[in-house]
Design a protein around this motif. Structure first.
Motif, short mmCIF file in Angstrom:
data_model
loop_
_atom_site.label_atom_id
_atom_site.label_comp_id
_atom_site.label_asym_id
_atom_site.label_seq_id
_atom_site.Cartn_x
_atom_site.Cartn_y
_atom_site.Cartn_z
N ALA A 97 0.83 -1.21 0.00
CA ALA A 97 0.00 0.00 0.00
C ALA A 97 0.87 1.26 0.00
CB ALA A 97 -0.93 0.00 1.21
N SER A 98 1.97 1.22 0.73
CA SER A 98 2.88 2.38 0.77
C SER A 98 3.56 2.58 -0.57
CB SER A 98 3.93 2.17 1.87
OG SER A 98 3.34 2.13 3.14
N ARG A 125 -6.81 -1.97 -8.66
CA ARG A 125 -6.78 -2.33 -7.24
C ARG A 125 -8.17 -2.62 -6.69
NH1 ARG A 125 -2.03 -2.20 -9.17
NH2 ARG A 125 -0.29 -1.38 -7.95
N GLY A 128 -10.21 -3.07 -0.87
CA GLY A 128 -9.32 -3.14 0.28
C GLY A 128 -7.97 -2.51 -0.01
N GLU A 129 -7.44 -2.78 -1.18
CA GLU A 129 -6.15 -2.20 -1.56
C GLU A 129 -6.24 -0.69 -1.67
OE1 GLU A 129 -4.24 -5.90 -4.14
OE2 GLU A 129 -5.67 -4.54 -5.09
N PHE A 131 -8.36 1.31 -0.05
CA PHE A 131 -8.49 1.84 1.30
C PHE A 131 -7.12 1.93 1.97
CE2 PHE A 131 -8.85 1.07 5.89
CZ PHE A 131 -9.64 2.14 6.26
N GLN A 132 -6.32 0.86 1.89
CA GLN A 132 -5.00 0.85 2.51
C GLN A 132 -4.08 1.88 1.84
OE1 GLN A 132 -3.82 -3.25 2.16
NE2 GLN A 132 -5.00 -3.89 3.96
N GLU A 135 -4.90 5.37 3.11
CA GLU A 135 -4.37 5.53 4.46
C GLU A 135 -2.86 5.77 4.42
OE1 GLU A 135 -6.10 5.15 7.74
OE2 GLU A 135 -7.57 5.88 6.30
N ALA A 136 -2.16 4.99 3.61
CA ALA A 136 -0.71 5.13 3.49
C ALA A 136 -0.35 6.49 2.89
CB ALA A 136 -0.14 4.00 2.64
#
Length: 330
Positions: A97-98, A125, A128-129, A131-132, A135-136
């Motif tokens: 994700a980062s 993506r 879930g990918e 969303f992460q 956030e990252a």
């Protein structure tokens, strides 16, 4: 591109980088520390360790490295290495994700927006990918991904990216009756091409489940006598058209989509290094083996062969180690 049976109905995803069966993060950290010291960095050691450990293991190595040397392995790699080899090694050290967040940030904040990077990531993506990734992105850059997309892109291309970045696609839902209705809406959008019709088209492609869209594409073929990719290519242009096509191809078979993107990046763009690196790093533990197979099936030469032909030095060695081709692939 041909239409393959979609992954969601049973194909196994296979990456080229797997967890190392015998693994000692402290030993790896010590070896990496030695390789990064002195005037001449031992790049072969970096390749042998970082391309042969999965991402979770690489993060454990980074923690051991910090405990051992009081320094950040990622920063040491950035400061010691250079060029495209640096991009590969540094890319391997980010959690997935980062890494997506890193690529999106640089695609929008560099000299001009790299639209194809936005397309590759956001069209492929999962909820879930995404969303992460958001956030990252916020954690790493103290910036909101949606706001940056809004300010750095424009028009219906921007609207479609914004919709994808919401990460609100339906999952596991399919309705044959609704599929026929959606197909008719898309057919009308391709005929009328107004702003309202473009919005309806992108809403369907960005929000309906992959299972639903698979049926929509079949219904579109029945209604129009034309493949939906051909229709989109005829009716629209620019990055909006490229993004719509990318969504369709990812619904059908992500491995084939990325094989197609790699082939273009290697052969039509004079080896577009950023695209090749991004796809190999990002897909290495997901479906890069599938991508390799699609590449050879569609283009005759192996991905291993083409990387070896168009790159050189330790950069080539790192890419080939991630690609994990066999001798006969050349």
């Amino acid at each position: 591109m041909e239409c393959d049976i979609p992954i969601f109905i049973g194909e196994m995803l296979e990456g080229t980088i797997l967890p190392a069966p015998t693994f000692d993060p402290v030993m790896d950290a010590q070896v990496l520390g030695g390789a990064l010291q002195g005037m001449d960095c031992d790049k072969d050691v970096l390749i042998n360790i970082l391309t042969q450990r999965c991402n979770a293991q690489r993060l454990m190595i980074a923690e051991a490295y910090r405990n051992m040397y009081g320094r950040d392995l990622l920063l040491d790699l950035k400061e010691t290495l250079s060029g495209h080899f640096k991009e590969v090694m540094v890319g391997l050290m980010y959690p997935p994700a980062s890494y997506d967040a890193h690529e999106l940030w640089h695609a929008m904040k560099g000299a001009g927006t790299e639209e194809n990077c936005l397309i590759d990531i956001l069209a492929s993506r999962s909820n879930g990918e995404i969303f992460q990734m958001k956030e990252a992105y916020l954690m790493q850059y103290d910036s909101d991904l949606l706001q940056d997309i809004d300010s750095e892109t424009s028009g219906h291309f921007r609207d479609t990216l914004m919709n994808l970045a919401q990460g609100t696609r339906q999952e596991g839902y399919a309705d044959p009756v609704m599929a026929a209705q959606d197909a008719m809406v898309i057919w009308e959008a391709c005929q009328q091409k107004t702003g309202e019709h473009k919005n309806m088209l992108q809403m369907i492609l960005c929000n309906k489940s992959y299972q639903q869209l698979w049926m929509v594409f079949q219904e579109f073929q029945n209604i129009s006598g034309q493949d939906i990719v051909d229709a989109i290519n005829q009716c629209y242009d620019g990055y909006f058209q490229e993004l719509l096509v990318a969504i369709v191809l990812c619904v059908r078979d992500k491995a084939s989509y990325f094989a197609y993107r790699l082939y273009n990046a290697i052969h039509e763009l004079g080896f577009h290094n950023k695209t090749v690196i991004r796809i190999l790093v990002a897909r290495s533990e997901i479906d890069l083996l599938n991508i390799r197979q699609r590449y050879k099936e569609r283009y005759g030469k192996s991905l291993f062969h083409d990387i070896k032909h168009f790159s050189s030095g330790h950069y080539e060695s790192a890419l080939l180690a991630i690609c994990a081709g066999d001798a006969e692939d050349y």
